[in-house]
Design a protein around this motif. Structure first.
Motif, PDB file in Angstrom:
ATOM      1  N   TYR A  22      -7.765  48.500 -33.322  1.00  0.00           N
ATOM      2  CA  TYR A  22      -8.734  48.516 -34.425  1.00  0.00           C
ATOM      3  C   TYR A  22      -9.970  49.195 -33.872  1.00  0.00           C
ATOM      4  O   TYR A  22     -10.587  48.670 -32.939  1.00  0.00           O
ATOM      5  CB  TYR A  22      -9.074  47.102 -34.884  1.00  0.00           C
ATOM      6  CG  TYR A  22      -7.937  46.406 -35.576  1.00  0.00           C
ATOM      7  CD1 TYR A  22      -7.578  46.750 -36.886  1.00  0.00           C
ATOM      8  CD2 TYR A  22      -7.218  45.406 -34.931  1.00  0.00           C
ATOM      9  CE1 TYR A  22      -6.533  46.107 -37.523  1.00  0.00           C
ATOM     10  CE2 TYR A  22      -6.166  44.759 -35.579  1.00  0.00           C
ATOM     11  CZ  TYR A  22      -5.839  45.114 -36.870  1.00  0.00           C
ATOM     12  OH  TYR A  22      -4.804  44.472 -37.508  1.00  0.00           O
ATOM     13  N   PRO A  63      -3.057  31.690 -27.008  1.00  0.00           N
ATOM     14  CA  PRO A  63      -4.278  31.177 -27.631  1.00  0.00           C
ATOM     15  C   PRO A  63      -4.711  32.017 -28.836  1.00  0.00           C
ATOM     16  O   PRO A  63      -4.225  33.128 -29.042  1.00  0.00           O
ATOM     17  CB  PRO A  63      -5.317  31.264 -26.508  1.00  0.00           C
ATOM     18  CG  PRO A  63      -4.794  32.290 -25.577  1.00  0.00           C
ATOM     19  CD  PRO A  63      -3.303  32.269 -25.679  1.00  0.00           C
ATOM     20  N   GLY A  78      -3.058  38.015 -30.289  1.00  0.00           N
ATOM     21  CA  GLY A  78      -2.279  39.112 -30.879  1.00  0.00           C
ATOM     22  C   GLY A  78      -0.929  38.704 -31.459  1.00  0.00           C
ATOM     23  O   GLY A  78      -0.109  39.560 -31.781  1.00  0.00           O
ATOM     24  N   SER A  88      -0.129  37.193 -34.465  1.00  0.00           N
ATOM     25  CA  SER A  88       0.060  37.592 -35.873  1.00  0.00           C
ATOM     26  C   SER A  88       0.118  39.102 -36.011  1.00  0.00           C
ATOM     27  O   SER A  88       0.850  39.626 -36.861  1.00  0.00           O
ATOM     28  CB  SER A  88      -1.069  37.035 -36.745  1.00  0.00           C
ATOM     29  OG  SER A  88      -1.039  35.635 -36.736  1.00  0.00           O
ATOM     30  N   THR A  89      -0.648  39.795 -35.185  1.00  0.00           N
ATOM     31  CA  THR A  89      -0.633  41.269 -35.228  1.00  0.00           C
ATOM     32  C   THR A  89       0.771  41.778 -34.904  1.00  0.00           C
ATOM     33  O   THR A  89       1.274  42.699 -35.568  1.00  0.00           O
ATOM     34  CB  THR A  89      -1.656  41.831 -34.209  1.00  0.00           C
ATOM     35  OG1 THR A  89      -2.931  41.254 -34.499  1.00  0.00           O
ATOM     36  CG2 THR A  89      -1.742  43.340 -34.286  1.00  0.00           C
TER      37      THR A  89
HETATM   38  N1  LIG Z   1      -8.360  43.923 -39.293  1.00  0.00           N
HETATM   39  C1  LIG Z   1      -8.831  43.717 -38.057  1.00  0.00           C
HETATM   40  N2  LIG Z   1      -9.889  44.424 -37.587  1.00  0.00           N
HETATM   41  C2  LIG Z   1     -10.344  44.245 -36.330  1.00  0.00           C
HETATM   42  N3  LIG Z   1      -9.817  43.374 -35.456  1.00  0.00           N
HETATM   43  C3  LIG Z   1      -8.772  42.627 -35.872  1.00  0.00           C
HETATM   44  C4  LIG Z   1      -8.217  42.761 -37.185  1.00  0.00           C
HETATM   45  N4  LIG Z   1      -7.185  41.891 -37.287  1.00  0.00           N
HETATM   46  C5  LIG Z   1      -7.095  41.246 -36.095  1.00  0.00           C
HETATM   47  N5  LIG Z   1      -8.033  41.687 -35.249  1.00  0.00           N
HETATM   48  C6  LIG Z   1      -8.273  41.240 -33.869  1.00  0.00           C
HETATM   49  O1  LIG Z   1      -7.068  41.362 -33.151  1.00  0.00           O
HETATM   50  C7  LIG Z   1      -6.901  40.297 -32.230  1.00  0.00           C
HETATM   51  C8  LIG Z   1      -5.558  39.633 -32.439  1.00  0.00           C
HETATM   52  O2  LIG Z   1      -5.560  38.971 -33.691  1.00  0.00           O
HETATM   53  P1  LIG Z   1      -4.317  38.125 -34.198  1.00  0.00           P
HETATM   54  O3  LIG Z   1      -4.565  37.748 -35.603  1.00  0.00           O
HETATM   55  O4  LIG Z   1      -3.060  38.862 -33.899  1.00  0.00           O
HETATM   56  O5  LIG Z   1      -4.416  36.843 -33.240  1.00  0.00           O
HETATM   57  P2  LIG Z   1      -3.487  35.535 -33.206  1.00  0.00           P
HETATM   58  O6  LIG Z   1      -2.880  35.479 -31.839  1.00  0.00           O
HETATM   59  O7  LIG Z   1      -2.555  35.525 -34.353  1.00  0.00           O
HETATM   60  O8  LIG Z   1      -4.570  34.369 -33.318  1.00  0.00           O
HETATM   61  P3  LIG Z   1      -4.526  32.968 -34.131  1.00  0.00           P
HETATM   62  O9  LIG Z   1      -3.750  32.000 -33.255  1.00  0.00           O
HETATM   63  O10 LIG Z   1      -5.963  32.583 -34.210  1.00  0.00           O
HETATM   64  O11 LIG Z   1      -3.891  33.170 -35.457  1.00  0.00           O
HETATM   65  C9  LIG Z   1      -8.092  39.365 -32.446  1.00  0.00           C
HETATM   66  O12 LIG Z   1      -9.037  39.607 -31.436  1.00  0.00           O
HETATM   67  C10 LIG Z   1      -8.610  39.761 -33.807  1.00  0.00           C
HETATM   68  O13 LIG Z   1      -9.994  39.552 -33.899  1.00  0.00           O
END
Ligand SMILES: Nc1ncnc2c1ncn2[C@@H]1O[C@H](COP(=O)(O)OP(=O)(O)OP(=O)(O)O)[C@@H](O)[C@H]1O
Ligand SMILES: [Mg+2]
Length: 360
Positions: A13, A37, A41, A43-44
């Motif tokens: 991003y 934690p 990443g 969900s990404t």
């Molecule tokens: N649209 C976006 N724009 C900028 N950064 C993003 C975007 N979506 C996610 N991120 C960033 O990407 C990183 C990974 O996010 P992600 O949602 O994959 O985390 P996660 O492991 O699923 O966390 P959680 O357990 O809190 O759900 C985070 O630092 C988040 O802030």
């Protein structure tokens, strides 16, 4: 057989990588969990596989179907990927009955009415909600809504099931039951499942393998047993289960053990690592789990003559089935378990060399 291949997957991003160079393969019918934690990443990664988000680089292949290839622009839209999805907030459509919630994705896919009814009945039977098909979501408990969300994800017979923290909205007891139920459902359906959680109990109890993520990277991939017993780093050890660390100076490396000395002069033997894991000299960090401690006493007289450590008790917490004792050893606080409360100031405890390992 590899059912899902994720190669060099990266999503940026702006200039910041949310995930970077993620590599793993899930075999057919495998239950693979992404654990880590908040913000690491998970969900990404899931969204990239579902096609909800376009990665910056890498490849995703399901069976023989390329979902995404950053090098040649391949990008299969989500509706063509045939992934069943359940999100953290399992958003059922509130104005639709259970039956209608399940029917909607089938209508979207233009499945004929008779076939729709058959599949809905089958999916609701699987989640044991066939008697509640005419209810609205507001007339269901949290656990029942959760099962409707899962039924909706499996009703169109996806080839891969993607579950993003599907149990996180449930209270501890329902969550326990839902976990059991999810495991049984997975065994019955045999679907390749990618599961996202930051809950270690869920990851350990449900998964065939766990991929631990940290700051956008996949840092260890292994069976629950491997991840728990042989964490590659102190971060992984700390994230899963209760972990104790002791810092010491390298003294010598023998055939079976490595010796380190703590700053307070106590010495510790650590089993030599298997494989060709290189052991450095200088400052080293040893790791052990509380349940590997063989005895906790109030005197130095145990049957053992190595690895009997001494430390001041600084806290005792009652956990119902045991006491957790926090003991200050050298400059670290280690946690030990005991069946009885310790009525003494200093604890002596024995950690066998085989229960200790070096971590970075
Ligand atoms: N649209 C976006 N724009 C900028 N950064 C993003 C975007 N979506 C996610 N991120 C960033 O990407 C990183 C990974 O996010 P992600 O949602 O994959 O985390 P996660 O492991 O699923 O966390 P959680 O357990 O809190 O759900 C985070 O630092 C988040 O802030
Ligand atoms: Mg998330």
């Amino acid at each position: 057989m590899a059912d899902l291949i994720v190669k060099n997957l990266t999503k940026r991003y702006g200039g910041i990588a949310a995930i970077e160079d993620i590599n793993f393969t899930a075999s057919s019918g495998e239950f693979l969990t992404l654990l880590g934690p908040s913000g690491c990443g998970k969900s990404t990664t899931l969204a990239a596989i579902a096609g909800l988000d376009r990665p910056s680089e890498g490849r995703i292949i399901a069976g023989s179907t390329p979902y995404f290839d950053g090098s040649d622009g391949t990008y299969l839209p989500p509706e063509a990927r045939n992934c069943g999805l359940v999100f953290q907030s399992y958003a059922l459509w509130p104005h639709m009955t259970v039956h209608q919630n399940l029917e909607f994705p089938l209508k979207l896919r233009k499945i004929p009415k008779a076939e729709r009814s058959r599949r809905i009945e089958e999916a609701l039977n699987l989640v044991e909600l066939d008697k509640l098909s005419e209810r609205y979501p507001s007339q269901l408990s949290g656990g029942q809504q959760q099962r409707v969300a899962l039924a909706r994800a499996i009703v169109y017979q996806p080839r891969i099931l993607l579950l993003d923290e599907p149990l996180s909205n449930l209270d501890a007891q329902i969550r326990d039951r839902a976990r059991q139920w999810l495991k049984e459902l997975h065994i019955r359906l045999g679907l390749t499942t990618l599961y996202v959680t930051h809950d270690q109990t869920e990851a350990l109890s449900l998964s065939d393998r766990i991929a631990v993520m940290d700051k956008g990277r996949l840092v260890q991939l292994g069976t629950p047993h491997e991840i728990y017993n042989k964490p590659a780093t102190s971060f992984i050890a700390e994230f899963i289960g209760t972990s104790n660390f002791l810092n010491g100076q390298f003294i010598r490396s023998g055939d079976t053990n490595i010796e380190i000395r703590l700053r307070d002069g106590q010495s510790l033997l650590i089993k030599q690592p298997d494989e060709n894991k290189k052991v450095g000299t200088g400052d080293l960090m040893a790791f052990f789990r509380p349940e590997c401690v063989v005895s906790v006493t109030n005197s130095g007289t145990t049957d053992e003559n190595v690895n009997v450590l001494r430390g001041k008790i600084i806290d005792t917490a009652y956990f119902g089935d045991r006491y957790q004792i926090s003991v200050c050893v050298d400059d670290s606080v280690v946690r030990l378990y005991s069946a009885a409360p310790p009525h003494y100031e200093y604890a002596h405890f024995h950690v066998p060399p085989s229960a200790l390992q070096l971590v970075s």
